[in-house]
Design an enzyme around this catalytic site. Sequence first.
Site, PDB file in Angstrom:
ATOM      1  N   LEU A   1     102.731  30.212  24.869  1.00 39.43           N
ATOM      2  CA  LEU A   1     101.395  30.558  25.461  1.00 39.43           C
ATOM      3  C   LEU A   1     100.574  29.288  25.748  1.00 39.43           C
ATOM      4  CD1 LEU A   1      99.348  33.416  23.840  1.00 39.43           C
ATOM      5  CD2 LEU A   1      98.038  31.065  24.840  1.00 39.43           C
TER       6      LEU A   1
ATOM      7  N   GLY B   1      97.048  40.140  29.227  1.00 36.72           N
ATOM      8  CA  GLY B   1      97.473  39.005  29.333  1.00 36.72           C
ATOM      9  C   GLY B   1      97.787  38.382  27.929  1.00 36.72           C
ATOM     10  N   GLU B   2      98.056  37.371  27.746  1.00 38.81           N
ATOM     11  CA  GLU B   2      98.288  36.491  26.432  1.00 38.81           C
ATOM     12  C   GLU B   2      99.624  36.539  26.044  1.00 38.81           C
ATOM     13  OE1 GLU B   2      96.174  38.163  22.919  1.00 38.81           O
ATOM     14  OE2 GLU B   2      94.405  38.049  23.873  1.00 38.81           O
ATOM     15  N   GLY B   3     100.473  37.159  26.925  1.00 38.78           N
ATOM     16  CA  GLY B   3     101.765  37.518  26.459  1.00 38.78           C
ATOM     17  C   GLY B   3     101.946  38.788  25.567  1.00 38.78           C
TER      18      GLY B   3
END
Length: 366
Positions: free
Chosen positions: A81, A330-332
């Site tokens: 990240l 988002g963020e993964g």
Amino acid sequence: MSDIRSFSSLHSDLFPPADVAATIPVIEPVFDPARAAALQAKLDAQARPPGSLGRLEALSVQIGQILQTESPQLQDAAVLLCAGDHGLVAQGVSAWPSTVTTLMMQTILDGEATVSVLARQHGLKVLVVDCGVVQPLPERPGLLLRRLGAGTADATRQPAMTPAQCLQAIRNGRALVQALPGNAILLGEMGIGNTSPASLLLARLADLPIDQVVGPGAGLDAEGRQRKTRALAAALVRNAAATEPLAALAALGGFEIATLVGAVLQAALENRVIVVDGFITSSAVLVAARLQPAVLERCVFSHVSAEPGHRLMLDALGGDPLLQFGMRLGEGSAATLVWPLLESACRTLNDIAPLATVLARGEAQP
């Protein structure tokens, strides 16, 4: 190599060819027709109707191709990240200030953010990389400092980063992946305003009108979206000469996106499975694929985001996402959400009994 050669010849004053060649690895195709046929034959021989697992079978074949084995096993996967801030936020392109980037990094590291929860559920490690946020956190477990500045410059006034910063970010991303164990990475990001550089890269590299790719990001209303569109249009005009992939990345991108470009290139070089998250991580893949198209063979696209530009991004990449859940975090988060599907693709390929074995058992019974 054609993109690198043309880029070097056209922009050697900004990016010396030797530096480009030393930074951008050559990615060879990994897909092999014979291996694909062998993987599919293994699936077709299982004790179930051929094709009955649908897309899971295609995913099994892809993972086997990437890992170059008919019995793939995913090992030591981690979420990489990358975080960074953006000078464009000064133009009102986000509903939130840049300081929220650092607050969210803290929340991720504390294990309380969405990606943290999902990663913990699936036994995945999250590695947070400060690529250049405005308010840095002190070093702590799970956080790596690879800072290139306190956020990029405002691309409506000047290029977002210098050529040297751009190349160093790519090198940083490559080194981060080199240091990771395992054979798979999941891409994540954090950065207030980073749908703006992603939109700019899509517009420039896919030759799309900016008003078609701009979305609300983290909650802009209609007026805010119009303001964002005007600002991004100004950034494109200000950086009109930045048309080649690296030039566009430097002029319009972000520190975290450039670092992810390096991560994608290195992961592809090492034949790791690359799980792509959403709009921003896809923009890094877009740049990497424009430099080295074979990276796409190693990419699994987790979902199509509710951010309008993401579908256009996937179209430009030829990506076929696994999920359509209307997510836009988002963020993964989506990459971690689909991780069990990749594990299931390997397990079903390796562990389902062949039909011949099942029938032989029946014949052996009195």
